[in-house]
Design a protein around this motif. Structure first.
Motif, PDB file in Angstrom:
ATOM      1  N   TRP A   1      54.649  13.242  17.697  1.00  0.00           N
ATOM      2  CA  TRP A   1      53.366  12.687  17.261  1.00  0.00           C
ATOM      3  C   TRP A   1      52.269  13.204  18.191  1.00  0.00           C
ATOM      4  CZ3 TRP A   1      57.047   9.756  19.799  1.00  0.00           C
ATOM      5  CH2 TRP A   1      56.687   9.229  21.033  1.00  0.00           C
ATOM      6  N   VAL A   2      51.038  13.007  17.789  1.00  0.00           N
ATOM      7  CA  VAL A   2      49.894  13.435  18.606  1.00  0.00           C
ATOM      8  C   VAL A   2      49.520  12.301  19.549  1.00  0.00           C
ATOM      9  CG1 VAL A   2      47.490  14.172  18.588  1.00  0.00           C
ATOM     10  CG2 VAL A   2      49.041  14.941  16.781  1.00  0.00           C
TER      11      VAL A   2
ATOM     12  N   ASP B   1      43.243  12.168  24.593  1.00  0.00           N
ATOM     13  CA  ASP B   1      42.891  13.585  24.640  1.00  0.00           C
ATOM     14  C   ASP B   1      41.673  13.736  25.542  1.00  0.00           C
ATOM     15  OD1 ASP B   1      42.312  16.231  24.321  1.00  0.00           O
ATOM     16  OD2 ASP B   1      41.931  16.141  22.163  1.00  0.00           O
TER      17      ASP B   1
ATOM     18  N   ASP C   1      50.078   6.016  12.740  1.00  0.00           N
ATOM     19  CA  ASP C   1      50.344   7.227  13.511  1.00  0.00           C
ATOM     20  C   ASP C   1      51.479   7.029  14.511  1.00  0.00           C
ATOM     21  OD1 ASP C   1      48.367   8.667  12.219  1.00  0.00           O
ATOM     22  OD2 ASP C   1      46.811   8.095  13.660  1.00  0.00           O
TER      23      ASP C   1
END
Length: 230
Positions: free
Chosen positions: A44-45, A49, A95
């Motif tokens: 998964w992301v 970030d 997500d």
């Protein structure tokens, strides 16, 4: 850093220390890796970030890694865990689907807990086998759920890494998700270091916490140090 408030912030090494999962494994799961010439993309992301070529995890990532590792330790093949994430992401539209309170495993299969309402308006809880896509009777309880507080929508809110009695909590809304004394919000690393320098009573006086809080922080940090050395 304002956008990180409430998310938690962990390097792979910090996450590995808390979860007892090698940081190299966390890196493979979240960066992707190649095996025999075949590239496997990230599971998964990550939710954090910072615009750098460095990997950071948020609290949801921490909880997701925890469940992935628990499934693999229970005997579920990594390729099945990857498939479960993909299927569940489509079913519950999250997500980070594994870190919700809807998952169970018996060591071979992975199940998604479904709560629906029958024609009489009564709620029923069933388990959907993510691979056979059929419902199973309820009866599989994953013990790792017992140390997590969940929101009404099933998302994880807090984690009690040493159990609730230890009164040490990982809360993304406090101290960037570092382990803290639940009563005072002081990081356990700080309390344990103070105890080493000032003694239990001196540390308690310096931080205006109970001596019990100091002892629990010391025990918590000592237990993690022993696990890391093992």
């Amino acid at each position: 850093m304002g956008e990180l408030i409430g998310m938690g912030l962990y390097t792979p090494a910090e996450a590995g220390r808390l979860l007892r999962v090698p940081s190299s494994k966390i890196g493979r799961w979240l960066r992707g890796h190649a095996v025999k010439g075949k590239f496997y993309p990230p599971l998964w992301v990550p939710e954090v970030d910072l615009g750098e070529d460095r990997l950071f995890l948020g609290f949801r990532d921490l909880m997701e890694v925890r469940v992935v590792d628990a499934f693999i330790r229970a005997g579920v093949p990594a390729i099945r865990v990857r498939s479960a994430i993909e299927i569940a992401r489509g079913v519950i539209e999250r997500d980070h689907p594994l870190s919700t309170d809807q998952f169970r495993t018996d060591g071979r299969e992975i199940f998604l807990r479904i709560v629906d309402t029958d024609e009489h308006g009564e709620e029923r809880e069933r388990l959907l086998n993510l691979f056979r896509r059929q419902y199973e009777f309820k009866g599989i309880i994953d013990p790792i759920l017992k140390t997590v507080d969940f929101a009404d929508n099933g998302d994880p809110l807090k984690w009690w890494p040493a159990g609730r009695r230890a009164n040490v909590v990982v809360d993304p809304t406090r101290s960037f998700g570092q382990p803290i004394d639940a009563d005072s919000s002081v990081p356990t690393t700080v309390l344990a270091a103070a105890a080493e320098q000032e003694g239990i009573a001196g540390a308690a006086l310096a931080f205006d916490v109970t001596e019990s809080s100091i002892r629990r922080a010391v025990e918590f940090e000592k237990s993690f140090a022993q696990r890391m050395a093992a």
